[in-house]
Design a protein around this motif. Sequence first.
Motif, PDB file in Angstrom:
ATOM      1  N   UNK A   2     -12.050 -52.647  -3.289  1.00 20.04           N
ATOM      2  CA  UNK A   2     -12.300 -52.782  -4.754  1.00 20.04           C
ATOM      3  C   UNK A   2     -11.114 -52.123  -5.754  1.00 20.04           C
ATOM      4  N   UNK A   3     -10.748 -50.915  -5.219  1.00 23.54           N
ATOM      5  CA  UNK A   3      -9.863 -50.054  -5.876  1.00 23.54           C
ATOM      6  C   UNK A   3      -8.517 -50.581  -5.802  1.00 23.54           C
ATOM      7  N   UNK A   4      -8.133 -51.011  -4.468  1.00 28.39           N
ATOM      8  CA  UNK A   4      -6.861 -51.848  -4.320  1.00 28.39           C
ATOM      9  C   UNK A   4      -6.722 -53.138  -5.025  1.00 28.39           C
ATOM     10  N   UNK A   5      -7.890 -53.748  -5.257  1.00 30.61           N
ATOM     11  CA  UNK A   5      -7.657 -55.058  -6.031  1.00 30.61           C
ATOM     12  C   UNK A   5      -7.553 -54.672  -7.255  1.00 30.61           C
ATOM     13  N   UNK A   6      -7.967 -53.670  -8.101  1.00 31.42           N
ATOM     14  CA  UNK A   6      -7.945 -53.391  -9.471  1.00 31.42           C
ATOM     15  C   UNK A   6      -6.591 -52.860  -9.483  1.00 31.42           C
ATOM     16  N   UNK A   7      -5.832 -52.102  -8.495  1.00 26.61           N
ATOM     17  CA  UNK A   7      -4.464 -51.861  -8.735  1.00 26.61           C
ATOM     18  C   UNK A   7      -3.596 -53.008  -8.848  1.00 26.61           C
ATOM     19  N   UNK A   8      -3.891 -53.911  -7.852  1.00 31.48           N
ATOM     20  CA  UNK A   8      -3.180 -55.108  -7.706  1.00 31.48           C
ATOM     21  C   UNK A   8      -3.205 -55.909  -9.207  1.00 31.48           C
ATOM     22  N   UNK A   9      -4.202 -56.210 -10.023  1.00 31.02           N
ATOM     23  CA  UNK A   9      -4.344 -56.830 -10.855  1.00 31.02           C
ATOM     24  C   UNK A   9      -3.567 -56.065 -12.015  1.00 31.02           C
ATOM     25  N   UNK A  10      -3.610 -54.805 -12.194  1.00 30.34           N
ATOM     26  CA  UNK A  10      -2.838 -54.131 -13.072  1.00 30.34           C
ATOM     27  C   UNK A  10      -1.465 -54.201 -12.707  1.00 30.34           C
ATOM     28  N   UNK A  11      -0.896 -54.251 -11.627  1.00 32.00           N
ATOM     29  CA  UNK A  11       0.309 -54.356 -11.245  1.00 32.00           C
ATOM     30  C   UNK A  11       1.044 -55.669 -11.410  1.00 32.00           C
ATOM     31  N   UNK A  12       0.380 -56.648 -11.269  1.00 31.65           N
ATOM     32  CA  UNK A  12       0.866 -58.020 -11.370  1.00 31.65           C
ATOM     33  C   UNK A  12       0.688 -58.616 -12.902  1.00 31.65           C
ATOM     34  N   UNK A  13      -0.271 -58.102 -13.727  1.00 28.52           N
ATOM     35  CA  UNK A  13      -0.312 -58.713 -14.952  1.00 28.52           C
ATOM     36  C   UNK A  13       0.683 -57.543 -15.917  1.00 28.52           C
ATOM     37  N   UNK A  14       0.945 -56.460 -15.343  1.00 28.96           N
ATOM     38  CA  UNK A  14       1.978 -55.776 -16.313  1.00 28.96           C
ATOM     39  C   UNK A  14       3.342 -56.245 -16.149  1.00 28.96           C
ATOM     40  N   UNK A  15       3.532 -57.356 -15.251  1.00 28.97           N
ATOM     41  CA  UNK A  15       5.056 -57.773 -15.139  1.00 28.97           C
ATOM     42  C   UNK A  15       5.962 -57.062 -14.639  1.00 28.97           C
ATOM     43  N   UNK A  16       5.581 -56.033 -13.958  1.00 25.37           N
ATOM     44  CA  UNK A  16       6.636 -55.044 -13.484  1.00 25.37           C
ATOM     45  C   UNK A  16       7.260 -54.016 -14.393  1.00 25.37           C
TER      46      UNK A  16
END
Length: 310
Positions: free
Chosen positions: A126-140
């Motif tokens: 779950x923690x990794x999934x949340x980090x993935x969402x933040x990373x992808x939606x921040x657009x780098x």
Amino acid sequence: MTVQDIRSFNRFYTHLIGALDHGRHLYAPYTLTESRVLYELAHAPRTDVADLRTQLHLDAGYLTRILDKFERDGLVERGPSERDPRRRRIRLTPRGRETAELLDERARQAVGTLLAGVAPEDRPRLAEALRTVRALLSGGRVPRPEDVVLRAPAPGDLGWIVQRNAALYAAEYGWNAEYEALVARIVADYAQDHDPRRERVWIAELDGRPVGCVMCVRDTAPGAARLRLLLVEPDARGLGIGDRLVAAVVAFAREAGCREVVLWTNDVLAAARRIYRRHGFTPVAEKPHRSFGKDLVGQDWRLDLRAASE
């Protein structure tokens, strides 16, 4: 992935959070936005109003009304900015800090209730999934100073302080396990017995992970606070985290009525010493020593809070 997928998830999460607060007491007697303002002030003890407006993306008039309400309630005090007299500084009063801590504790309990329904073996996923969402939606997007939050330690964070201090100082300065043992004793002493009115730990968090820390503990000298274990992860440096952590300690010690803040460091820690100087600390003594597997020069530094406030 479609727009509908994101909107569907947003409805799901909003409903989930709303269900946790079925009694509608989570932020009472304040709104969610007002609680966000209190949270930011609690984690940035000295903030200019203009900076706060930028960080929270709030309309100037709306923020002014919120701060006016807080001032009437005795939660904040305003004055000229130390950086620019044309700007206004805002900070929490002791009553405001108590209120912010109460709201933060309610939020922690709500999230704890949510996580209680997740099996322990599924939580890393779950923690990794949340980090993935933040990373992808921040657009780098490159992290900004305002993306960093200073917060109280959560379960496991004290262990993180020991682990990261040991690993980082071994990698950067070649210090051995003696240093890890020292850090472990400092953290254990705090965890076992500390006075929340005089002692506190701050964790700097970026994108959901800890990237820095500092401690304020009682010193043996009456009326003195001691700054300990300042650390910023290498990939988070350059965001002003060290400055914010030291400023948090100084502001907390001043509000606690301490007359001075002291610290012990070593001559090889050049970046940390520059931060201390910027905040008014001065070296008062130094002594060569053999510790942590290295020949070092230990230094005692001091900040007179009475002189700093004059």
